[in-house]
Structure formats: C-alpha cells, structure tokens
Design an enzyme around this catalytic site. Structure first.
Site, short mmCIF file in Angstrom:
data_model
loop_
_atom_site.label_atom_id
_atom_site.label_comp_id
_atom_site.label_asym_id
_atom_site.label_seq_id
_atom_site.Cartn_x
_atom_site.Cartn_y
_atom_site.Cartn_z
N ASP A 1 0.79 -1.36 -0.07
CA ASP A 1 0.24 -0.02 -0.05
C ASP A 1 0.85 1.23 -0.07
O ASP A 1 0.48 2.34 -0.62
CB ASP A 1 -0.86 0.06 1.10
CG ASP A 1 -0.45 -0.16 2.60
OD1 ASP A 1 1.05 -0.61 2.66
OD2 ASP A 1 -0.77 0.65 3.54
N ARG B 1 5.95 4.36 5.75
CA ARG B 1 5.58 4.19 7.22
C ARG B 1 5.73 2.95 7.87
O ARG B 1 6.00 1.82 7.01
CB ARG B 1 4.28 5.04 7.35
CG ARG B 1 3.22 4.16 6.79
CD ARG B 1 1.82 5.09 7.14
NE ARG B 1 0.69 4.28 6.48
CZ ARG B 1 -0.17 4.73 5.70
NH1 ARG B 1 -0.10 6.20 5.64
NH2 ARG B 1 -1.50 4.26 5.29
N ASP B 2 5.17 2.81 8.98
CA ASP B 2 5.21 1.52 9.73
C ASP B 2 4.07 0.64 9.40
O ASP B 2 3.25 0.20 10.13
CB ASP B 2 5.15 1.67 11.25
CG ASP B 2 3.98 2.49 11.53
OD1 ASP B 2 3.20 2.97 10.89
OD2 ASP B 2 3.83 2.72 12.80
N GLU B 3 4.07 0.44 7.96
CA GLU B 3 2.97 -0.44 7.38
C GLU B 3 3.37 -1.30 6.09
O GLU B 3 3.90 -2.69 6.48
CB GLU B 3 1.78 0.30 6.80
CG GLU B 3 0.62 -0.24 6.60
CD GLU B 3 -0.71 0.57 6.61
OE1 GLU B 3 -1.89 0.12 5.99
OE2 GLU B 3 -0.57 1.84 6.58
N ASP C 1 -6.60 -2.20 -2.36
CA ASP C 1 -5.31 -1.58 -3.15
C ASP C 1 -5.04 -2.20 -4.59
O ASP C 1 -5.00 -1.52 -5.51
CB ASP C 1 -4.34 -0.90 -2.53
CG ASP C 1 -4.65 -0.34 -1.18
OD1 ASP C 1 -5.43 -0.87 -0.32
OD2 ASP C 1 -4.12 0.82 -0.79
N TRP D 1 -12.39 -5.54 -0.89
CA TRP D 1 -10.77 -6.17 -0.46
C TRP D 1 -10.63 -7.49 -0.79
O TRP D 1 -9.75 -7.91 -1.75
CB TRP D 1 -10.55 -5.69 0.74
CG TRP D 1 -9.88 -4.32 1.05
CD1 TRP D 1 -8.45 -4.00 1.41
CD2 TRP D 1 -10.72 -3.05 0.70
NE1 TRP D 1 -8.59 -2.71 1.24
CE2 TRP D 1 -9.58 -2.24 1.06
CE3 TRP D 1 -11.80 -2.77 0.46
CZ2 TRP D 1 -9.85 -0.45 1.03
CZ3 TRP D 1 -12.23 -1.42 0.31
CH2 TRP D 1 -11.18 -0.30 0.69
N GLU E 1 -2.12 8.98 -1.04
CA GLU E 1 -3.23 8.13 -0.33
C GLU E 1 -4.30 9.09 -0.10
O GLU E 1 -5.70 8.36 -0.71
CB GLU E 1 -2.60 7.76 0.93
CG GLU E 1 -3.56 7.14 1.76
CD GLU E 1 -3.01 6.78 3.13
OE1 GLU E 1 -3.44 5.72 3.87
OE2 GLU E 1 -2.07 7.37 3.45
N HIS F 1 1.01 6.04 -2.58
CA HIS F 1 0.02 5.19 -2.68
C HIS F 1 -0.72 5.16 -3.95
O HIS F 1 -1.31 6.20 -4.53
CB HIS F 1 -1.16 5.72 -1.65
CG HIS F 1 -1.33 4.91 -0.48
ND1 HIS F 1 -0.39 4.73 0.61
CD2 HIS F 1 -2.30 4.01 0.03
CE1 HIS F 1 -1.15 4.06 1.47
NE2 HIS F 1 -2.13 3.59 1.05
#
Length: 929
Positions: A500, A504-506, A513, A567, A782, A803
């Site tokens: 995605d 960052r912390d993802e 997506d 999703w 995003e 994103h």
C-alpha cells in the site's frame, strides 16, 4: 568465347532471380520465446508443467499463424528431429501463447531444451526457432539435504520500538575443498529472513532483500544461482550475511505466527560437478560457523540500518580467512508442513540511480538534499567524516512549507540509517538490509569542516525486476506528469509484493489497493508473474479460513478475522484482469476454487435479508468531503451494506464468466443465477425508481450499481441521470474513494459522457488528479489532499505520498485517450478507439507489448484533420474506430477506405477491421473552439 560469356551471365542472372525468389518464400522463424508467465531461459524454474509462448516476426508477408509444432528434449542434440520429452506434432491452431506442456514428467534440477516453428496464413512452414532452455529448481522438500542453520540472536534480547525483539545480523560461513576443476555448479539457497551470499569473496548475485516475502508458515521461496565461474579447485568459501527482513522483523506484527522470537536462519545447498565427472555437495549443517559481531549492527525494514565500520572483518568471505574463533551454528530440520519452492517471480534489484540531486538547506552540522523524485530504495552517500563520528541519515517524502524536515507521516517507523566511521576521510555507504520511501534526505554528523555538496548523495531506486510493458504520452504536460506519477507509484510499491505504501510502519499487501490497480499495472509493466505469485500467497492465507475468507492484507501478518467487501474480491477480480490482459487461462485454473470460496464467504454472511450480506468493510476508502470526521470518516458515505451487496453480485458474476472459460457449465448457471438474485436484492434494497434511498447521496453508490450491471435496463437509465446530478453537485469534481474512483471513467465512457470525463480528469483544484501535481507530487497520494504547498501536510493521520490506488485512472489513459485495449483476452483481437477532446489535447499515443508483439495507437489533430498511426502485431486483428466529421473522406495509407473493411458507419465515427501491419489513417475532424 562471347557466347560462353553470355551463357554464363544468363545462368547467373537466372540463379540470382531464383535465390531472390527463394528468399521471398522463406518464412522467418518465431521470436521471443518465453515460458509460462514470461520467463526467458530461466534456471531454478518453479514449474514442471509450463506453458510455451512465442511471437511471429513483424513482416509484410506474415499476417497470422495457421499451425504450430513444439519439440522438447533433454539435450540440444536431439532437436528438432529426435525430441525425447515431447513432440506436439503439427497442430492446426492460431494459438501462439500459453501452449501447455504435455510431455514426459520433469524432475528437480532437470535441464530442458525446446524449439518451435509455425505455419503462416498460406500454410508455409517457418524455420525452427533458436533453441531455448529452462532448468528446474528444487521442487520438493525431499530434494534438500541441507539443514536450517544460524545463531541464537534472540538471546541478546535487544528491544526496539514498542519493545519488539530485534535480531543482530549474522555472518555465516563454510570453508570447503573441491577435488578438481569445476564443470558446473548450482547454489540453491533461501532464508528465514533476508540474505546476501558470497563465494570466494565475490557477490553471487545483485538481488536485493532475497528471498522475498511469502506466508512463511505455508511457503518459503528458494533461489537458484549458477556459480560455476566463482569456484575453483582446492580451497573455497561460502559466506552469507543474514538479517531479519520480513520474517522476524517488526513488520510481522503477530510474533507467534512467524516465530519472531526465534532467530533468522539460512538453508543452502551447493551442487558441484567436476570436469572429471565426479560430484560434490556442500550443505548448510552443523559444521558452519558464524558471528554477530560484524559491521551491520542492526537492520530492520521500518527502522533502518546501523553500520559500524570499526567492526569490519577484511576478507571474511574468502577462502583464506580463519574462522576458527567463530562459534558453531544451531541447526534445525526442514519442516514437512512448510513448502520450500522455487521463487515464481523476479527478485528485487537496484533499478535506477538518481544523480540529479540538489541541496535544499545547510544548518550547522546537517544538510537536506532533494532527489526531485519520490522513490523507494536506499541512498548511496559519499561523505567526509572523522574517526568515531556517527553519520545520521533521515528520510522524508516532502518538507514542511518552511522547508524544514518532516517525518511525522512515517509514524513509528524510524526510517533512519547510521554509519560510524573507523577512520578519517570520505566514506561510501549503501544500506543493505532495509529500504526507505523518500524524496528528501537529511545528513548530520559529517566532518564539521566540510562544506556539503549535492554530489554527496545519490538515490538508488529498487523494485521487483519486471520489464516495462507500455508507454503513454500526450500533448499535455500535466497529463504526462500524471502518467509519470502513476508509473513511479507502481514501481515504488511493487517491492516483492504489491504494498500500500513504502515509507511508514505499514508497507503491507492490502488486497483492496491491489485489485483496483491491477489493470493499470498490467498496461505499464510486465507484472504477469508478479501478480500470479502474490495470488498464490493470497490462496495460502485464505486456506487458513474454512469459510473462504480472504484477509485484507497478504501476507496476513495481522491474522485477519474478518474479510472486507471490495478487498477480498481481489481473489476474483485480479485473476480475471490478468486473463484479459494476457490470455493466460492458467491463472483462472489456479484461482478458480479460491474465487468460489470467496463468494461462499459472502453467502455465509447473509443472515436476515436474503442475498444481502452483513460483514466488515473499509467501504469507499478516503472519499473526499465525508460527512463524518475521524477514523469513521475515512470510510466515506456510501453505506457498507450497499458495497457488500454490489461486490457480492460482481464476484458471483465474474465466477460465472470464469466458469464459462473453464467449461464448468453447471457453475456458469449456478453463479449467474446467484448474481441475478443479488443484483435484484441490491436494487430493491437501496434504490427506488433509480434513486439511491440513503440519507447521503454519493457518486459511488450509483457507480457500483451501473458498472456491475445491478439495475434493470429502465432503472439504469434513471440511475445514470442521478449520477450526473451528483457529479454536477460536486462542481464536476471527484466524489469517490478507493472503490469508486477506478470505475468512474468506465461508467462515464459507457454512458457516452466522454467530454464530462475529460472535464473531471483535467480539473486543477481539490479533489482532482491534477491537484496533487500542482502541489509538487511525483507519485500518487493516499488522500486526494495529503499535502498542499500553502498548508503543508493534512492534519489527519495517514498521509502517504506514495499510494497507488488513485493511479487506476491509468487504464483509461491507455484504453480511451490513446484508444488501445484488448477486445478479446490476450489481445488476439484489439480495439483501437481513441476519444480525442481538443479542448484539452491535440495528441496522445500509447503502446503495449502484447503477447503477440507491440501494438500501438498514436493520434494527433492538425488543421481540422485527424491523423492516426497504428501498429497491429502479427497473428492479431484490430477493430479501429475513427472519429470523423466526414466518414466518406477517411483514408488508410493514403487510399480512400475500402467499403468491404467497414464494420460500422455513423455520422461521427467509422469502424473498420484490419489485419496485422502498420497503418496511417486520416479523416476530417472539427476541433472544438
């Protein structure tokens, strides 16, 4: 004498004419032979039952294929006449893509050779192609003699962010003797973690963060390397650097699921054949030694890398190094319930080095640099330092409006690298076991007496190693920038899996997506293998749920308990998109049961109202101007129950279509009936006389019903009018989030509202595609308003500037602005139908490397004349729609159109059918004033 001379001249003339004539009769051999999802002469291949594809050469005399023959053998010498594995014989068929192997069973390590020839439209045989090959990897766990080895790094109990356990990177090695010169050698290797491997001091490959990321409790991918040239008779050394990576890093949130408290390990097996015919196998076992006291002190995906040059070990990866003081490794047997399988798509590699860097600011002992492009990868720094000092490298996607550094949108990801100098002088450093998402970089801790220079910094862009597949360009600079932002966003987020965001912390494989971007991705890059590999991971995670639930991230490190509409439908939508882009039926066969199970999950969630499921949903994620604030506002205003029903019906409809392709006739009836029933329930529950009955009207509520064909014909016309009202109420701006945005252009296209779609696309103000470009974006964002030059970052959390979801508009750029799309799966029949709008554009062009060769569509308008140049590849045909204000004046290659080629004729459009070739088409076209 004269007579003899004349006879000789006459003979030579006749001979030369004959040779010329024979040359014309020669049918050129097929080209660009590939295996399965586009592999070219692979070693360590994953598939013992591959498919074969080839392309016909571009030639005025070659229009199509009427038959083919494939021969497969265990050695080159047996081809083409004595194929011992498979001879397809002459097959009367136009098929030149994804022909299934039907020969003898193939085994691990086996090297296979193949050739193909075809017969053209005149039934004349071509020459045989060049001989291609593939070599299988280790296909079964039983093929491995090696054991998992590594050091106990958990015992150090190093705690990082949020007290997550961190593992020191390991340095592992094995010295060994070879009895003779080497004829051939293969290194089979993988890791629970990520590795870099060396033989005799040399890098085995330029791969990055191998072996990649899969659901490790189901499958770990293995790599095969040809290391023949790196070995020698006598002393040798195999050395591996090993770090946590995805396996035991913080990214695997549920530590118990992937054994994060257990240490990373490697598994490797070196098979060597000597020139004298003898064989040796070197394996990872109890005899290996290792240490953690090396220069890479810590390394993590979210938090960066720490490198201390004081701990460097010169020549540690060479045969001469003495490792007797190193400790012996721990050993673990290969588990039977975790599949070891060759990697089925390409590894991540360094792709591009950005050198056009500018200095932004210098403040005491820190400096900020701008790469001018938001990338994913690592920096290469060359910085003067003093012994013992620490260079700190921080990353950011955008600066604040006062040009100060900003990292708040990275959340808890430290995304910081450190280099500790062992001596005075210029140091060069490239992090190895991490990656960052960034455009700006801050250095601090360098030599205080040095003046910072832009040359100190370069950016190395990294992504999975797929090739470019398509191009799009136009006469409009911002539209071209949008295309650039889309393609950079794709590359940046295709880091072994589709993520995605990269910063960052993802950095997770969100299925929603992925399903919205897949068609655009397939236009721009050859991501066939990339997607099918990830779909295997999706199926593996789905298998953990008896009800057929598909997690909303894959690999599912969150251990998802609820599926989300829009999703989980990736299990159905993406295989269908791949099939339409490539014509490869294999992806439908592999995904068919998974797709049916997902539809079954919807059925399991129907409780009170027939055919209307009640479940979790992220809804129309990040729709602009939501009525609610905070986290719930992120889900937009289109009711989740409407979204459930819409995607339930759509997935059932697609399953019925897939069943038809696969010849599953009973399922065609079953799922089509289900689709019709859910569609009927959808209309009755949420609409009255074509109008959405909900409290808040949204563009997406109408878009879903229209595009997924959920309305009765008379209702659809009314719903279309209400959609146009909603667009007008938004002042012709976007009112859609992740789910509505990709289908908006398709719906307006089908409605004939092309000018309206152009108007929305070319809007400059928020919310629009050009808004982010006006704020300096070099990738997709995003949120529609993640950042502005005036106000800086959006105050809401979650502001990734990389994103790809909103880049789904890229499909429309190719298919309708340039006018290039498959009319049948895999492009054997092509639609070329550009839709010019001279208020915004005077030209546009696109090209796509189809399974049959390059197809292109390029148009321009000059002095009320429309010019269209197209390429139709061999073995295909195209329906060409020509916009015109005078259909009788259309010319093809300078000649008035042959009426026999006209398929349809309207006042403003002429449709013709053409075979393979290049065409220049011209017509009258009145430009808008």
């Amino acid at each position: 004498m004269k007579l003899k001379s004349l006879v000789l001249i006459f003979f030579l003339l006749v001979l030369s004419i004959g040779i010329i004539s024979c040359d014309k009769d020669v049918v050129q051999k097929p080209e660009e032979l590939t295996l399965s999802e586009g592999f070219k002469n692979p070693i360590g291949f994953y598939n013992a039952n591959p498919t074969f594809s080839w392309k016909l050469p571009v030639s005025e005399t070659i229009k199509s294929q009427s038959a083919y023959q494939i021969v497969v053998a265990s050695s080159k010498e047996l081809l083409p006449d004595n194929a011992d594995l498979w001879d397809s014989k002459r097959q009367k068929s136009t098929q030149s893509t994804f022909v299934k192997y039907q020969g003898k069973a193939l085994e691990s390590r086996q090297k296979v050779y193949w050739q193909v020839r075809y017969w053209n439209q005149d039934k004349k045989a071509s020459d045989w192609s060049k001989i291609n090959s593939f070599e299988l990897g280790l296909l079964n766990n039983a093929d491995w003699k090696a054991k998992w080895v590594g050091l106990d790094t958990a015992k150090d109990s190093i705690k990082g962010v949020r007290t997550f356990l961190m593992h020191r990177p390991q340095y592992l090695r094995k010295g060994f003797q070879l009895s003779a010169d080497v004829a051939s050698a293969r290194l089979y290797i993988t890791a629970k973690g990520v590795f870099d491997v060396h033989l005799n001091g040399k890098d085995v490959s330029d791969d990055v963060m191998t072996p990649g990321w899969t659901p490790y409790n189901h499958r770990i991918e293995t790599l095969t390397y040809d290391v023949t040239e790196l070995l020698q008779a006598g002393k040798n050394a195999l050395a591996v650097e090993l770090a946590s990576g995805w396996y035991s890093g913080r990214i695997s949130r549920l530590t118990a699921l992937y054994d994060n408290f257990l240490s990373p390990k490697i598994l490797c097996q070196l098979d060597v054949v000597m020139t004298d015919g003898s064989k040796q196998t070197i394996i990872s076992d109890e005899s290996w030694r290792g240490k953690t006291n090396g220069p890479i002190r810590l390394a993590g995906i979210y938090d960066g890398e720490v490198y201390d040059a004081n701990f460097e070990m010169p020549n540690w990866n060479t045969a001469a190094f003495d490792d007797s003081s190193w400790e012996l490794v721990e050993v673990e047997a290969i588990a039977k319930d975790v599949k070891l399988a060759p990697k089925r798509h390409h590894t991540v590699k360094n792709q591009l080095v950005l050198t056009d860097v500018e200095m932004v600011s210098v403040n005491e002992n820190s400096a900020v640099f701008n790469l001018k492009q938001n990338i994913v990868g690592v920096p290469k720094v060359q910085v003067p330092m003093k012994k013992g000092d620490t260079l700190k490298i921080r990353f950011s996607e955008m600066l604040l409006k006062d040009n100060t550094f900003y990292t708040k949108n990275y959340r808890s990801a430290k995304s910081t690298d450190y280099y500790i100098a062992a001596k005075d002088g210029v140091v060069e450093y490239v992090p190895k076991f991490t990656f960052h998402g960034f455009q700006f970089l801050e250095l601090s801790g360098y030599d205080k007496n040095a003046k910072p220079e832009a040359s100190w910094v370069q950016g190395i862009a990294q992504h999975s190693n797929f090739e470019k597949n398509g191009t799009f360009t136009s006469s409009h600079d911002k539209l071209n920038q949008l295309q650039s932002n889309i393609t950079w966003g794709l590359r940046d987020n295709f880091f072994d899996i589709p993520t995605d965001c990269p910063q960052r912390d993802e950095r997770l494989g969100w299925t929603g997506d992925a399903q919205v971007i897949a068609p655009t991705a397939l236009f721009n890059y050859n991501t066939h293998a990339f997607w099918t590999a990830w779909l295997q991971s999706l199926r593996e995670n789905q298998s953990e749920h008896k009800d057929g639930m598909v997690p909303f991230i894959v690999p599912d490190v969150l251990q998802t308990r609820n599926g989300s509409s829009g999703w989980g439908d990736a299990a159905v939508i993406i295989p269908w998109d791949i099939y339409n882009a490539t014509g490869d039926i294999t992806v439908l066969e592999e995904s068919y049961e998974s797709a049916k199970k997902w539809v079954g999950y919807y059925q399991s969630k129907v409780k009170k109202q027939p055919f209307l499921p009640n479940m979790h949903s992220f809804s129309d994620w990040l729709q602009p101007y939501p009525s609610k604030s905070g986290k719930m506002g992120n889900r937009g205003d289109t009711p989740k129950n409407l979204i459930h029903a819409a995607f339930f019906a759509h997935s059932a409809h697609l399953v019925s279509k897939i069943a038809s392709v696969l010849g599953e006739n009973e399922d065609v009836k079953k799922y089509n009936a289900l689709y019709q029933a859910v569609a009927n329930a959808f209309e009755n529950a949420f609409f009255e006389d074509g109008k959405f009955t909900g409290e808040i009207q949204t563009q997406t509520s109408y878009l879903l019903g229209i595009y997924f064909e959920l309305f009765k014909p008379e209702t659809k016309l009314k719903a279309q009018k209400y959609l146009l009202e909603e667009i007008k109420n938004a002042d012709y701006h976007l009112g859609t989030g992740f789910l509505g945005t990709p289908i908006l252009p398709k719906v307006l296209d089908d409605m004939g509202e092309i000018d309206l779609m152009y108007k929305i696309l070319f809007k400059e103000s928020y919310p629009s595609w050009f808004y982010s470009i006006n704020q300096g974006a070099t990738t997709m964002w995003e949120r529609w308003n993640s950042y502005s030059r005036a106000d800086g970052y959006n105050l809401q959390p979650m502001n990734s500037l990389n994103h790809y979801a909103y880049g789904a508009i890229g499909q429309w750029l190719y298919e309708r602005i340039a006018g290039l799309a498959p009319l049948e799966p895999g492009y054997q029949k092509i639609r070329i139908a550009p839709l010019p709008n001279t208020e915004f554009l005077t030209s546009a062009s696109a090209s796509v490397n189809t399974p049959y060769g390059k197809a292109s569509s390029s148009w321009k308008i000059e002095n009320d004349n429309f010019h269209l140049d197209i390429i139709v590849p061999p073995n295909t045909t195209a329906l060409v729609s020509i916009p015109t204000t005078n259909s009788n004046g259309v010319k093809v290659n300078g000649v008035k159109i042959n009426k026999n080629k006209i398929i349809d004729q309207k006042e403003d459009e002429l449709v013709i059918e053409v075979s393979a070739g290049k065409y220049n088409i011209s017509s009258k076209f009145k430009a808008k004033k």
